[in-house]
Write a protein that holds these residues in place. Structure first.
Motif, PDB file in Angstrom:
ATOM      1  N   GLN A  32      96.006 -65.852  12.267  1.00 53.14           N
ATOM      2  CA  GLN A  32      96.275 -64.481  12.650  1.00 53.14           C
ATOM      3  C   GLN A  32      95.952 -64.347  14.103  1.00 53.14           C
ATOM      4  O   GLN A  32      94.889 -64.685  14.519  1.00 53.14           O
ATOM      5  CB  GLN A  32      95.354 -63.534  11.903  1.00 53.14           C
ATOM      6  N   PRO A  47      88.509 -68.794  18.517  1.00 55.16           N
ATOM      7  CA  PRO A  47      89.288 -68.395  17.350  1.00 55.16           C
ATOM      8  C   PRO A  47      88.456 -68.534  16.072  1.00 55.16           C
ATOM      9  O   PRO A  47      87.782 -69.532  15.885  1.00 55.16           O
ATOM     10  CB  PRO A  47      90.467 -69.372  17.360  1.00 55.16           C
ATOM     11  N   ASP A  88      94.338 -61.994  19.591  1.00 50.33           N
ATOM     12  CA  ASP A  88      95.580 -62.625  19.128  1.00 50.33           C
ATOM     13  C   ASP A  88      96.861 -62.103  19.755  1.00 50.33           C
ATOM     14  O   ASP A  88      97.944 -62.427  19.274  1.00 50.33           O
ATOM     15  CB  ASP A  88      95.700 -62.561  17.602  1.00 50.33           C
ATOM     16  N   GLN A 106      94.487 -62.426  16.832  1.00 54.18           N
ATOM     17  CA  GLN A 106      93.596 -61.274  16.819  1.00 54.18           C
ATOM     18  C   GLN A 106      93.649 -60.611  18.160  1.00 54.18           C
ATOM     19  O   GLN A 106      93.612 -61.265  19.159  1.00 54.18           O
ATOM     20  CB  GLN A 106      92.153 -61.700  16.578  1.00 54.18           C
ATOM     21  N   HIS A 133      91.599 -66.809  24.475  1.00 54.24           N
ATOM     22  CA  HIS A 133      91.449 -67.036  23.029  1.00 54.24           C
ATOM     23  C   HIS A 133      92.056 -68.383  22.623  1.00 54.24           C
ATOM     24  O   HIS A 133      92.498 -68.532  21.493  1.00 54.24           O
ATOM     25  CB  HIS A 133      92.121 -65.878  22.291  1.00 54.24           C
ATOM     26  N   HIS A 154      95.160 -71.492  19.105  1.00 53.34           N
ATOM     27  CA  HIS A 154      94.499 -70.785  17.995  1.00 53.34           C
ATOM     28  C   HIS A 154      94.500 -71.650  16.737  1.00 53.34           C
ATOM     29  O   HIS A 154      94.385 -71.158  15.611  1.00 53.34           O
ATOM     30  CB  HIS A 154      95.193 -69.450  17.708  1.00 53.34           C
TER      31      HIS A 154
HETATM   32 ZN   LIG Z   1      92.096 -64.962  16.752  1.00 54.47          ZN
END
Ligand SMILES: [Zn+2]
Length: 337
Positions: free
Chosen positions: A98, A236, A144, A100, A193, A197
């Protein structure tokens, strides 16, 4: 100062409150008895006299009950690092890839440091009447992105005169450059991020090498778009349990700062149910400083206005991450990060 102390203080506070509640309920009981006695006595009396006495009683009754409120949000110093640990596991539940999105409400004009009440002055009218509120700060974080919801989130933040902290995925940057630029120009922080991921790639390969490499690569990409070099990363799925001590050392050596969160909105788990997200936040928010984990999701966009409204009502102001006011928010309580 320590987490344990804080917990103890909080427990004491709860105890005090329980005691007070007990006392006031006892008081209430006696009030009711008195009221009953008086009212039955009044029945014997003439109708108009009875009326007067009864009214008098219900008034005092009401005020006795009313003593209870307030105090819900203690004036304790914020501790961001504290209860992260319990929350970590929830994040890992988010396992399916996902994206985020973190969105922090930040006062448009500035981002107050956690314990610094200076931002209180721009807090609307409430600042005058409730001094305590100036110390209560929320960092909305959106993970995300970037993606189709980035602009909408920024627009909601703008409407509320606040900013957010975004943790974006490097591989999603292409095609979304404009949204990133707009977000940054509007006073939001663009954090890192990772590129992929991808749990396997980031944590299951040889040590931290791949992890660090992805963040360095992304740092360069974001720098080219926004003109500033971000050093704040969010791992992540959170830093626990994947990241061990050796791994933490490597992140610190690479000069990155790493934020987890103090409140997990679990928004990814509630598609089509924005009210559940708001509920989750209401349930968890209680510290003077909170870092709320959210994602760039449709349901999050729907919930966001309500979330902001609720937090404002609770006396919080909003801040965006500022590198020069950095403070650690990580599950390992690592002060270097
Ligand atoms: Zn994430």
């Amino acid at each position: 100062m320590s987490y344990i102390q804080r917990m103890e203080e909080e427990q004491q506070l709860q105890q005090t409150k329980r005691n007070r509640d007990k006392r006031s309920s006892r008081r209430m009981k006696s009030m009711v008895i008195i009221a009953l006695v008086l009212s039955s006595a009044s029945l014997v009396m003439s109708a108009f006299a009875a009326n007067n006495i009864w009214h008098g009683n219900s008034a005092s009754h009401g005020s006795a009950v009313a003593v209870t409120p307030k105090f819900a949000g203690s004036a304790e110093p914020e501790s961001l690092t504290e209860d992260k640990a319990p929350l970590t596991s929830t994040e890992s539940a988010e396992a399916k890839d996902q994206p985020q999105v973190n969105a922090n409400d930040a006062d448009t004009t500035q981002s107050p440091p956690p314990a610094n009440p200076k931002e209180g002055k721009e807090e609307k009218t409430g600042a005058k009447t409730e001094k305590k509120t100036a110390q209560k700060v929320i960092y909305l974080t959106f993970d995300d992105g970037p993606g189709k919801y980035t602009d909408q989130i920024v627009s909601i933040l703008n409407k509320n005169g606040i900013h957010g902290t975004f943790f974006m995925i490097g591989n999603q940057v292409s095609g979304n450059e404009k949204a990133i630029k707009t977000a940054a120009e509007n006073g939001n922080y663009i954090g890192l991020h990772s590129m992929t991921h991808d749990k396997k790639k980031l944590y299951r390969s040889s040590g931290s090498a791949r992890f660090i490499k992805e963040f360095k690569q992304e740092q360069e990409i974001i720098q080219k778009i926004t003109g500033t070099t971000p050093w704040l990363i969010r791992a992540p799925y959170g830093s626990k349990p994947e990241i061990n001590n050796k791994f933490l050392n490597d992140i610190a050596a690479a000069k990155f700062k790493m934020w987890d969160w103090t409140v997990d909105s679990k928004d990814w788990n509630y598609p089509g149910k924005p009210e559940r997200i708001i509920q989750e936040i209401k349930r968890q928010v209680h510290r003077d400083t909170e870092v709320i984990l959210m994602h760039e999701k449709s349901q999050t966009v729907q919930a966001l206005p309500g979330i902001i409204k609720y937090l404002k009502k609770k006396g919080y102001s909003f801040a965006v991450y500022k590198p020069d006011q950095h403070f650690p928010v990580n599950f390992a309580k690592d002060e270097r990060l």
